[in-house]
Write an enzyme that holds these catalytic residues in place. Sequence first.
Site, short mmCIF file in Angstrom:
data_model
loop_
_atom_site.label_atom_id
_atom_site.label_comp_id
_atom_site.label_asym_id
_atom_site.label_seq_id
_atom_site.Cartn_x
_atom_site.Cartn_y
_atom_site.Cartn_z
N HIS A 15 -33.57 6.92 37.70
CA HIS A 15 -33.30 6.05 36.75
C HIS A 15 -34.64 5.88 35.99
O HIS A 15 -35.68 4.94 36.36
CB HIS A 15 -32.36 5.37 35.99
CG HIS A 15 -31.08 6.09 36.32
ND1 HIS A 15 -29.71 5.94 36.91
CD2 HIS A 15 -30.96 6.83 36.65
CE1 HIS A 15 -28.91 6.57 36.67
NE2 HIS A 15 -29.19 7.05 37.16
N ASP B 256 -35.73 4.82 32.94
CA ASP B 256 -36.03 3.47 32.52
C ASP B 256 -35.95 2.02 32.28
O ASP B 256 -35.32 0.90 32.08
CB ASP B 256 -33.89 3.16 31.30
CG ASP B 256 -33.06 3.48 31.89
OD1 ASP B 256 -32.60 2.88 33.76
OD2 ASP B 256 -32.37 3.90 31.58
O1 DAV Z 1 -35.06 0.72 39.18
O2 DAV Z 1 -33.77 -0.83 39.93
C1 DAV Z 1 -32.56 0.63 37.07
C2 DAV Z 1 -31.61 1.59 37.43
C3 DAV Z 1 -30.69 1.96 36.70
N1 DAV Z 1 -30.04 3.11 36.24
C4 DAV Z 1 -33.91 0.24 39.60
C5 DAV Z 1 -33.14 1.00 38.87
#
Ligand code: DAV
Length: 377
Positions: free
Chosen positions: A248, A250
């Site tokens: 992801h 974000d």
């Molecule tokens: O980068 O810690 C974040 C996942 C958000 N859905 C991470 C994963």
Amino acid sequence: MNDRTLRVNSWNGWDPLRHVLVGRADGTMVQAPEPAVQRDFPDDGFPLGSYGPMPAEMTAEANEQLDDFAGILQRRGIRVDRPTPLDFSQQVATPDWTQESMFGCMPPRDVLLTVGNEILEATMCYRSRWFEYLAYRPVLQQLFDADPNMRWEAAPKPRLTDASYRPGFWETYNKVPLAEKLERVRNHDLVLTEAEPLFDAADIARCGKDLFVQLSLVTNRSGYRWLKRHFPDHRVHAVTFTNTHPLHIDATWVPLRPGLVLHCGERPAEPELVKYYEINDWEVVEAVQPASWKHYQRLSFCSPWLAVNILNLDPQTVCVEETEVRLADQLVKYGFEVVPVPFRAVGPFGGGLHCATVDIERDGVLEDYFPHRYGRF
Ligand code: DAV
């Protein structure tokens, strides 16, 4: 009765927010093992191969924070809808496979992508998440009935046979040295094969006419190509970051308003992507280090970089997890008003404030924030 005031419209993550979906923690599972994902929490009661519901007290605390967050948004005049949880402990099957459990419906951002008047259901790539769209169907049906312009779309449901996964991926990947891991990420040689299009909606960052799609552990090139053809009026870009566990976009690359993107500097972006932003007068700001997650890492598959998993209420106002005071200070210096939201307990259920939400309506129209071309962009 149909509510004629409902309208699906959102082209980016920062225009003034009018209507949003906020997830629920109810019944979330540590999922049963499957080719795409293996949970291994030996110190927290779920060693590799085991599965079951998240502890009741953790679920209750996460739900309290999600409900309080919904209340904060409602008191600001934002309409909030919630998903309808299923029995996520049930076994699910298609003609191709059987999976011993589902997952949950805390992070709706993973499943639903809003682009203008369209809401697109992502393919997903975990068998445990294949049926997750069902938790959102009551809301989607209501929007479809109420808004005559809403486009309700679903990407091709994937087969998710063994052909979609590299055999034995996790056993080897977990053991290879860092440099080799990063090389595999750069070449996008990860758990998913290219047998069929696969993507999670949360791998896409929306900036008006430009959509940035991260190739990751849950999004393959074929998924990116499907998105590119599905949105012919957009510029759809595939991007990667130097991150051994890309999952992801974000928590890595977070556009906060026209001209400003927040970047997790521990996961360097490709120079060409940075240059594309810069020649279009965007500033790439490296986020300060996240606060400690010491008490909230139990059963979590997310990193402390959930800190940058921010929800904009408008181009000047951002919701930030309340413990992230250094990040809040950084954002205040860039002219933002920061709304602190207690959200630590939600992390183990799959994300932060951005993951936990889906835009249904923001004011604003489709705009081009990148008039200048650079390299492959
Ligand atoms: O980068 O810690 C974040 C996942 C958000 N859905 C991470 C994963």
